[in-house]
Design a protein around this motif. Sequence first.
Motif, PDB file in Angstrom:
ATOM      1  N   ASP A  62       0.835  -1.214   0.000  1.00 27.22           N
ATOM      2  CA  ASP A  62       0.000   0.000   0.000  1.00 27.22           C
ATOM      3  C   ASP A  62       0.861   1.253   0.000  1.00 27.22           C
ATOM      4  OD1 ASP A  62      -2.251  -1.571   0.080  1.00 27.22           O
ATOM      5  OD2 ASP A  62      -2.767  -1.125   2.159  1.00 27.22           O
ATOM      6  N   HIS A  63       1.882   1.260   0.847  1.00 28.98           N
ATOM      7  CA  HIS A  63       2.782   2.422   0.916  1.00 28.98           C
ATOM      8  C   HIS A  63       3.427   2.697  -0.444  1.00 28.98           C
ATOM      9  CE1 HIS A  63       3.497   1.698   5.513  1.00 28.98           C
ATOM     10  NE2 HIS A  63       2.353   2.325   5.281  1.00 28.98           N
ATOM     11  N   ARG A  64       3.969   1.629  -1.046  1.00 34.29           N
ATOM     12  CA  ARG A  64       4.661   1.777  -2.325  1.00 34.29           C
ATOM     13  C   ARG A  64       3.711   2.306  -3.406  1.00 34.29           C
ATOM     14  NH1 ARG A  64       7.753   0.747   0.859  1.00 34.29           N
ATOM     15  NH2 ARG A  64       7.897   2.992   0.657  1.00 34.29           N
ATOM     16  N   GLU A  65       2.503   1.760  -3.451  1.00 35.65           N
ATOM     17  CA  GLU A  65       1.556   2.160  -4.493  1.00 35.65           C
ATOM     18  C   GLU A  65       1.094   3.595  -4.304  1.00 35.65           C
ATOM     19  OE1 GLU A  65      -1.484  -0.810  -4.315  1.00 35.65           O
ATOM     20  OE2 GLU A  65      -0.328  -2.282  -5.484  1.00 35.65           O
ATOM     21  N   ALA A  66       0.865   4.001  -3.057  1.00 39.30           N
ATOM     22  CA  ALA A  66       0.442   5.375  -2.795  1.00 39.30           C
ATOM     23  C   ALA A  66       1.551   6.371  -3.153  1.00 39.30           C
ATOM     24  CB  ALA A  66       0.041   5.531  -1.326  1.00 39.30           C
ATOM     25  N   LEU A  67       2.771   6.049  -2.793  1.00 38.07           N
ATOM     26  CA  LEU A  67       3.891   6.937  -3.121  1.00 38.07           C
ATOM     27  C   LEU A  67       4.110   7.008  -4.630  1.00 38.07           C
ATOM     28  CD1 LEU A  67       6.341   5.949  -0.233  1.00 38.07           C
ATOM     29  CD2 LEU A  67       5.302   8.210  -0.591  1.00 38.07           C
ATOM     30  N   LEU A  69       1.711   6.784  -6.883  1.00 40.05           N
ATOM     31  CA  LEU A  69       0.661   7.674  -7.384  1.00 40.05           C
ATOM     32  C   LEU A  69       1.030   9.140  -7.153  1.00 40.05           C
ATOM     33  CD1 LEU A  69      -2.553   5.772  -6.211  1.00 40.05           C
ATOM     34  CD2 LEU A  69      -1.917   6.254  -8.581  1.00 40.05           C
ATOM     35  N   LEU A  70       1.582   9.430  -5.995  1.00 36.32           N
ATOM     36  CA  LEU A  70       1.993  10.806  -5.700  1.00 36.32           C
ATOM     37  C   LEU A  70       3.119  11.255  -6.632  1.00 36.32           C
ATOM     38  CD1 LEU A  70       1.814  10.601  -1.809  1.00 36.32           C
ATOM     39  CD2 LEU A  70       0.446  12.131  -3.246  1.00 36.32           C
ATOM     40  N   ASP A  71       4.040  10.355  -6.930  1.00 38.86           N
ATOM     41  CA  ASP A  71       5.112  10.681  -7.877  1.00 38.86           C
ATOM     42  C   ASP A  71       4.546  10.945  -9.269  1.00 38.86           C
ATOM     43  OD1 ASP A  71       7.063  10.477  -5.950  1.00 38.86           O
ATOM     44  OD2 ASP A  71       7.622   8.418  -6.450  1.00 38.86           O
ATOM     45  N   VAL A 150       0.691  18.345  -2.598  1.00 40.52           N
ATOM     46  CA  VAL A 150       1.128  17.014  -3.039  1.00 40.52           C
ATOM     47  C   VAL A 150       2.525  16.718  -2.485  1.00 40.52           C
ATOM     48  CG1 VAL A 150       1.841  15.642  -5.039  1.00 40.52           C
ATOM     49  CG2 VAL A 150      -0.323  16.887  -5.089  1.00 40.52           C
ATOM     50  N   ARG A 151       3.410  17.709  -2.548  1.00 47.04           N
ATOM     51  CA  ARG A 151       4.761  17.522  -1.999  1.00 47.04           C
ATOM     52  C   ARG A 151       4.701  17.288  -0.487  1.00 47.04           C
ATOM     53  NH1 ARG A 151       6.254  21.239  -6.145  1.00 47.04           N
ATOM     54  NH2 ARG A 151       5.729  23.029  -4.832  1.00 47.04           N
ATOM     55  N   LYS A 152       3.842  18.043   0.195  1.00 47.90           N
ATOM     56  CA  LYS A 152       3.710  17.887   1.648  1.00 47.90           C
ATOM     57  C   LYS A 152       3.180  16.503   1.994  1.00 47.90           C
ATOM     58  CE  LYS A 152       1.582  20.022   5.725  1.00 47.90           C
ATOM     59  NZ  LYS A 152       0.701  21.126   6.209  1.00 47.90           N
ATOM     60  N   MET A 153       2.165  16.050   1.277  1.00 49.01           N
ATOM     61  CA  MET A 153       1.612  14.720   1.526  1.00 49.01           C
ATOM     62  C   MET A 153       2.643  13.632   1.250  1.00 49.01           C
ATOM     63  SD  MET A 153      -1.806  12.940  -0.118  1.00 49.01           S
ATOM     64  CE  MET A 153      -2.168  11.213   0.237  1.00 49.01           C
ATOM     65  N   THR A 154       3.424  13.816   0.194  1.00 50.10           N
ATOM     66  CA  THR A 154       4.464  12.835  -0.150  1.00 50.10           C
ATOM     67  C   THR A 154       5.487  12.726   0.976  1.00 50.10           C
ATOM     68  OG1 THR A 154       4.198  13.333  -2.507  1.00 50.10           O
ATOM     69  CG2 THR A 154       6.214  12.200  -1.843  1.00 50.10           C
ATOM     70  N   GLU A 155       5.928  13.863   1.510  1.00 46.71           N
ATOM     71  CA  GLU A 155       6.901  13.866   2.606  1.00 46.71           C
ATOM     72  C   GLU A 155       6.318  13.192   3.850  1.00 46.71           C
ATOM     73  OE1 GLU A 155       7.866  17.937   3.113  1.00 46.71           O
ATOM     74  OE2 GLU A 155       8.977  18.103   1.208  1.00 46.71           O
ATOM     75  N   GLN A 156       5.068  13.533   4.172  1.00 48.45           N
ATOM     76  CA  GLN A 156       4.431  12.952   5.359  1.00 48.45           C
ATOM     77  C   GLN A 156       4.273  11.443   5.216  1.00 48.45           C
ATOM     78  OE1 GLN A 156       0.846  15.346   5.288  1.00 48.45           O
ATOM     79  NE2 GLN A 156       1.522  16.582   7.032  1.00 48.45           N
ATOM     80  N   LEU A 157       3.812  11.000   4.060  1.00 45.64           N
ATOM     81  CA  LEU A 157       3.590   9.572   3.855  1.00 45.64           C
ATOM     82  C   LEU A 157       4.910   8.811   3.815  1.00 45.64           C
ATOM     83  CD1 LEU A 157       1.631   7.259   3.387  1.00 45.64           C
ATOM     84  CD2 LEU A 157       1.704   7.764   0.931  1.00 45.64           C
ATOM     85  N   ARG A 158       5.919   9.388   3.185  1.00 52.03           N
ATOM     86  CA  ARG A 158       7.220   8.717   3.114  1.00 52.03           C
ATOM     87  C   ARG A 158       7.817   8.558   4.517  1.00 52.03           C
ATOM     88  NH1 ARG A 158       9.468  11.388  -1.036  1.00 52.03           N
ATOM     89  NH2 ARG A 158       8.916   9.759  -2.532  1.00 52.03           N
ATOM     90  N   HIS A 159       7.705   9.595   5.334  1.00 53.55           N
ATOM     91  CA  HIS A 159       8.200   9.528   6.710  1.00 53.55           C
ATOM     92  C   HIS A 159       7.431   8.478   7.513  1.00 53.55           C
ATOM     93  CE1 HIS A 159       9.523  10.826  10.709  1.00 53.55           C
ATOM     94  NE2 HIS A 159       8.245  10.841  11.046  1.00 53.55           N
ATOM     95  N   HIS A 160       6.123   8.487   7.388  1.00 59.44           N
ATOM     96  CA  HIS A 160       5.277   7.535   8.117  1.00 59.44           C
ATOM     97  C   HIS A 160       5.585   6.097   7.695  1.00 59.44           C
ATOM     98  CE1 HIS A 160       1.705   6.007  10.156  1.00 59.44           C
ATOM     99  NE2 HIS A 160       1.337   5.410   9.027  1.00 59.44           N
ATOM    100  N   ALA A 161       5.706   5.874   6.389  1.00 59.86           N
ATOM    101  CA  ALA A 161       6.005   4.531   5.878  1.00 59.86           C
ATOM    102  C   ALA A 161       7.366   4.054   6.372  1.00 59.86           C
ATOM    103  CB  ALA A 161       5.957   4.527   4.352  1.00 59.86           C
ATOM    104  N   HIS A 162       8.343   4.946   6.394  1.00 55.19           N
ATOM    105  CA  HIS A 162       9.688   4.570   6.847  1.00 55.19           C
ATOM    106  C   HIS A 162       9.656   4.154   8.313  1.00 55.19           C
ATOM    107  CE1 HIS A 162      13.760   5.308   8.498  1.00 55.19           C
ATOM    108  NE2 HIS A 162      14.143   4.760   7.361  1.00 55.19           N
TER     109      HIS A 162
END
Length: 232
Positions: A62-67, A69-71, A150-162
């Motif tokens: 899920d994390h990979r697919e969401a990131l 989509l954001l990319d 979109v950039r803010k959401m990407t940063e938040q999701l990437r941090h959370h996933a990590h």
Amino acid sequence: MDRQLTQRRLLRTWLRAGVAVTRSRQVGSRQAGYHPGSRTGRKEPVVAQQTTTDVISELTTDHREALDLLDRIARSSNPAEKRDLADTVIAEVVRHAIAEEMYVYPAMREHVPDGEKEVEHDIEEHKELEETMKQLEAVDASEARFDDLVRKMTEQLRHHAHDEESDQFPKLREHVSHEELVRLREKVNTAKKVAPTRPHPNAPNSELFHKLVGPGVGLVDRLRDRLTHRSN
């Protein structure tokens, strides 16, 4: 008379052989991953049941697919495409987060050392993501602020996933049996089907709320999605 009896016996033998061949072909086609027939008149892939994939692998995907989509949103210059992708990723992240809070976080609380602290941290990050997604829903895709969100959401999701993938998920896998993690994946997949598709940052983040109220909220969200032709 003997000749007729012999012919009838041969006919029965041929019929049995024909049935056996037909069954063999049907079984073979299913084993090969195809239905022998479909409404479209074409062979279609059979979706194999996931019997061994555990909840950690599911959530990591899920994390990979969401990131991803954001990319894709960041690379696109088409406002309509960006809006469509944004609606899709918002729906997927909302469903993911709610299913996690319903089933995975209770398991973390119970089995992972300092699980309560870990879960509270994760829920706070979900809240922050929901706030960003709520803002993203309301902004036109042609505006510069859309790209900023979109950039803010990407940063938040990437941090959370990590955080989850590097620390919490390995602990969960260490302390919970594979069989139970597979059962959790099944529960998570079921929860996603009825979960809301839009962010509700002011809603209580509790397992009980999501189990009792979440399906109703999800139904309302899906009705809104249809009325507005929103992709999800």
